[in-house]
Write an enzyme that holds these catalytic residues in place. Sequence first.
Site, PDB file in Angstrom:
ATOM      1  N   GLN A  11      50.524  25.568  53.283  1.00 51.58           N
ATOM      2  CA  GLN A  11      50.903  25.556  54.707  1.00 51.58           C
ATOM      3  C   GLN A  11      49.661  25.546  55.600  1.00 51.58           C
ATOM      4  OE1 GLN A  11      54.532  27.901  55.850  1.00 51.58           O
ATOM      5  NE2 GLN A  11      53.638  29.334  54.400  1.00 51.58           N
ATOM      6  N   THR A  61      50.799  33.152  46.259  1.00 51.17           N
ATOM      7  CA  THR A  61      51.515  33.634  47.448  1.00 51.17           C
ATOM      8  C   THR A  61      52.974  34.020  47.169  1.00 51.17           C
ATOM      9  OG1 THR A  61      52.035  31.352  48.044  1.00 51.17           O
ATOM     10  CG2 THR A  61      50.079  32.314  49.057  1.00 51.17           C
ATOM     11  N   THR A 100      46.048  39.361  54.284  1.00 48.86           N
ATOM     12  CA  THR A 100      47.453  39.600  54.639  1.00 48.86           C
ATOM     13  C   THR A 100      47.718  40.980  55.239  1.00 48.86           C
ATOM     14  OG1 THR A 100      49.647  39.835  53.639  1.00 48.86           O
ATOM     15  CG2 THR A 100      47.796  40.256  52.208  1.00 48.86           C
ATOM     16  N   TYR A 124      51.219  41.828  45.044  1.00 50.67           N
ATOM     17  CA  TYR A 124      50.542  40.794  45.833  1.00 50.67           C
ATOM     18  C   TYR A 124      49.516  41.449  46.775  1.00 50.67           C
ATOM     19  CZ  TYR A 124      50.106  37.517  49.793  1.00 50.67           C
ATOM     20  OH  TYR A 124      49.634  36.725  50.806  1.00 50.67           O
TER      21      TYR A 124
HETATM   22  N1  NAP Z   1      52.455  32.736  53.793  1.00 51.25           N
HETATM   23  C1  NAP Z   1      52.259  33.908  54.421  1.00 51.25           C
HETATM   24  O1  NAP Z   1      53.181  34.457  55.040  1.00 51.25           O
HETATM   25  C2  NAP Z   1      50.894  34.532  54.418  1.00 51.25           C
HETATM   26  C3  NAP Z   1      50.730  35.746  55.110  1.00 51.25           C
HETATM   27  C4  NAP Z   1      49.471  36.334  55.096  1.00 51.25           C
HETATM   28  C5  NAP Z   1      48.429  35.746  54.413  1.00 51.25           C
HETATM   29  N2  NAP Z   1      48.620  34.579  53.740  1.00 51.25           N
HETATM   30  C6  NAP Z   1      47.505  34.020  52.985  1.00 51.25           C
HETATM   31  O2  NAP Z   1      47.145  32.760  53.509  1.00 51.25           O
HETATM   32  C7  NAP Z   1      46.684  31.900  52.460  1.00 51.25           C
HETATM   33  C8  NAP Z   1      47.432  30.582  52.491  1.00 51.25           C
HETATM   34  O3  NAP Z   1      48.812  30.851  52.571  1.00 51.25           O
HETATM   35  P1  NAP Z   1      49.902  29.692  52.697  1.00 51.25           P
HETATM   36  O4  NAP Z   1      51.116  30.302  53.278  1.00 51.25           O
HETATM   37  O5  NAP Z   1      49.290  28.488  53.322  1.00 51.25           O
HETATM   38  O6  NAP Z   1      50.169  29.454  51.151  1.00 51.25           O
HETATM   39  P2  NAP Z   1      51.018  28.340  50.387  1.00 51.25           P
HETATM   40  O7  NAP Z   1      51.684  27.426  51.347  1.00 51.25           O
HETATM   41  O8  NAP Z   1      51.805  29.068  49.369  1.00 51.25           O
HETATM   42  O9  NAP Z   1      49.865  27.522  49.692  1.00 51.25           O
HETATM   43  C9  NAP Z   1      49.045  28.127  48.745  1.00 51.25           C
HETATM   44  C10 NAP Z   1      48.235  27.048  48.089  1.00 51.25           C
HETATM   45  O10 NAP Z   1      47.451  27.670  47.084  1.00 51.25           O
HETATM   46  C11 NAP Z   1      47.463  26.789  45.977  1.00 51.25           C
HETATM   47  N3  NAP Z   1      47.206  27.500  44.743  1.00 51.25           N
HETATM   48  C12 NAP Z   1      47.986  28.393  44.096  1.00 51.25           C
HETATM   49  N4  NAP Z   1      47.408  28.785  42.960  1.00 51.25           N
HETATM   50  C13 NAP Z   1      46.229  28.108  42.874  1.00 51.25           C
HETATM   51  C14 NAP Z   1      45.182  28.074  41.943  1.00 51.25           C
HETATM   52  N5  NAP Z   1      45.230  28.773  40.813  1.00 51.25           N
HETATM   53  N6  NAP Z   1      44.110  27.295  42.200  1.00 51.25           N
HETATM   54  C15 NAP Z   1      44.056  26.540  43.327  1.00 51.25           C
HETATM   55  N7  NAP Z   1      45.022  26.514  44.229  1.00 51.25           N
HETATM   56  C16 NAP Z   1      46.096  27.310  44.013  1.00 51.25           C
HETATM   57  C17 NAP Z   1      48.827  26.164  45.958  1.00 51.25           C
HETATM   58  O11 NAP Z   1      48.796  24.993  45.233  1.00 51.25           O
HETATM   59  P3  NAP Z   1      50.113  24.412  44.542  1.00 51.25           P
HETATM   60  O12 NAP Z   1      50.778  23.651  45.645  1.00 51.25           O
HETATM   61  O13 NAP Z   1      49.563  23.588  43.454  1.00 51.25           O
HETATM   62  O14 NAP Z   1      50.911  25.580  44.070  1.00 51.25           O
HETATM   63  C18 NAP Z   1      49.075  25.956  47.436  1.00 51.25           C
HETATM   64  O15 NAP Z   1      48.599  24.700  47.867  1.00 51.25           O
HETATM   65  C19 NAP Z   1      46.870  32.693  51.158  1.00 51.25           C
HETATM   66  O16 NAP Z   1      45.656  33.292  50.823  1.00 51.25           O
HETATM   67  C20 NAP Z   1      47.861  33.781  51.533  1.00 51.25           C
HETATM   68  O17 NAP Z   1      47.685  34.937  50.751  1.00 51.25           O
HETATM   69  C21 NAP Z   1      49.834  33.952  53.737  1.00 51.25           C
END
Ligand code: NAP
Length: 291
Positions: A11, A61, A100, A124
């Site tokens: 995202q 995530t 987070t 997590y």
């Molecule tokens: N979503 C939330 O509500 C939220 C809240 C607070 C903080 N965050 C943090 O913000 C960051 C991004 O979140 P997001 O919501 O954009 O996440 P997301 O949409 O779930 O995307 C996560 C990405 O990480 C990739 N990934 C997973 N495992 C991996 C690995 N082993 N090596 C390389 N890439 C990998 C995934 O690739 P695939 O597509 O191949 O799986 C995906 O493209 C994360 O660090 C998350 O902890 C998110």
Amino acid sequence: MKILLTGKNGQIGQELQRSLAPLGEIIAYDRSGLNLAVADSIVAAVRSAGPEVLINAAGYTAVDQAEREPEAAHAVNALGVAVLAEEAKRAGALLIHYSTDYVFDGLQDRPYVEEDAPNPLNVYGVSKLAGERAIRQIDCAHLILRTSWVYAERGRNFFLTMRRLLAQKQEVRIVSDQIGAPTFAGDLAAATAGLLGDPGAPALGERRGVYHMTASGGTSWHGFATAIARLEGVDPLTRVVPIPSEAYATAARRPKNSRLSNKKLLREFGIALPSWEASLAVCHARLAGAR
Ligand SMILES: NC(=O)c1ccc[n+]([C@@H]2O[C@H](COP(=O)([O-])OP(=O)(O)OC[C@H]3O[C@@H](n4cnc5c(N)ncnc54)[C@H](OP(=O)(O)O)[C@@H]3O)[C@@H](O)[C@H]2O)c1
């Protein structure tokens, strides 16, 4: 500026590709190009790119799934992040990393500031806190940006799930006693680009710190669902029913208070994200425009 981006299809990653484009050369990796669970893959990707800035938008995530596979979450969110930090230090590059609200237990009744003691309630959150600590301990130049409740037009998120459920079901029951700030990935990406483009800020190699970065304002999951229903032209009073957390069983416990104070980000960088309501309307309009 040469920027390496991980998690390009996530995202935040997708939005970053758009927002960072004016700043220079972006070398964006998906999991096949840089796998955070494989140290050699991280080292090879970073060394071949030779970036001045590394932005880690990748992460494990799946909050509930992490309860069943803590090692997998730790490998990506802690061990992989530590390798990235080592590589950033070696290259003299700045590491920007997203963390987070789930590093906190949510028992406090005011918004959390960066200095508040973390105490994660779920696997997590533990893994994300371990990643933060690894970065600080390795002491590369870094900005750790803690955000919350992220949504976008694509991906797995509450906004899209709610739209789907409202189309399928007469009534949705949504938790009303967890509060936080729904944050649009587009705003996070724009603010991240703003940090890098700020001429008054310290040189890249001197930056170090944790910053809270969420939408302005806050609501409950029920309030978020109510706003989504209104945008969808659905009557929330009859179709979106508030329930307590105890009535909605999930594998991972979640904090009741996820509010993060964004004052440090405003004070030090002059950056504030728009209100969650305004950005929800923007995201909704983008989706409608894409149809
Ligand atoms: N979503 C939330 O509500 C939220 C809240 C607070 C903080 N965050 C943090 O913000 C960051 C991004 O979140 P997001 O919501 O954009 O996440 P997301 O949409 O779930 O995307 C996560 C990405 O990480 C990739 N990934 C997973 N495992 C991996 C690995 N082993 N090596 C390389 N890439 C990998 C995934 O690739 P695939 O597509 O191949 O799986 C995906 O493209 C994360 O660090 C998350 O902890 C998110």
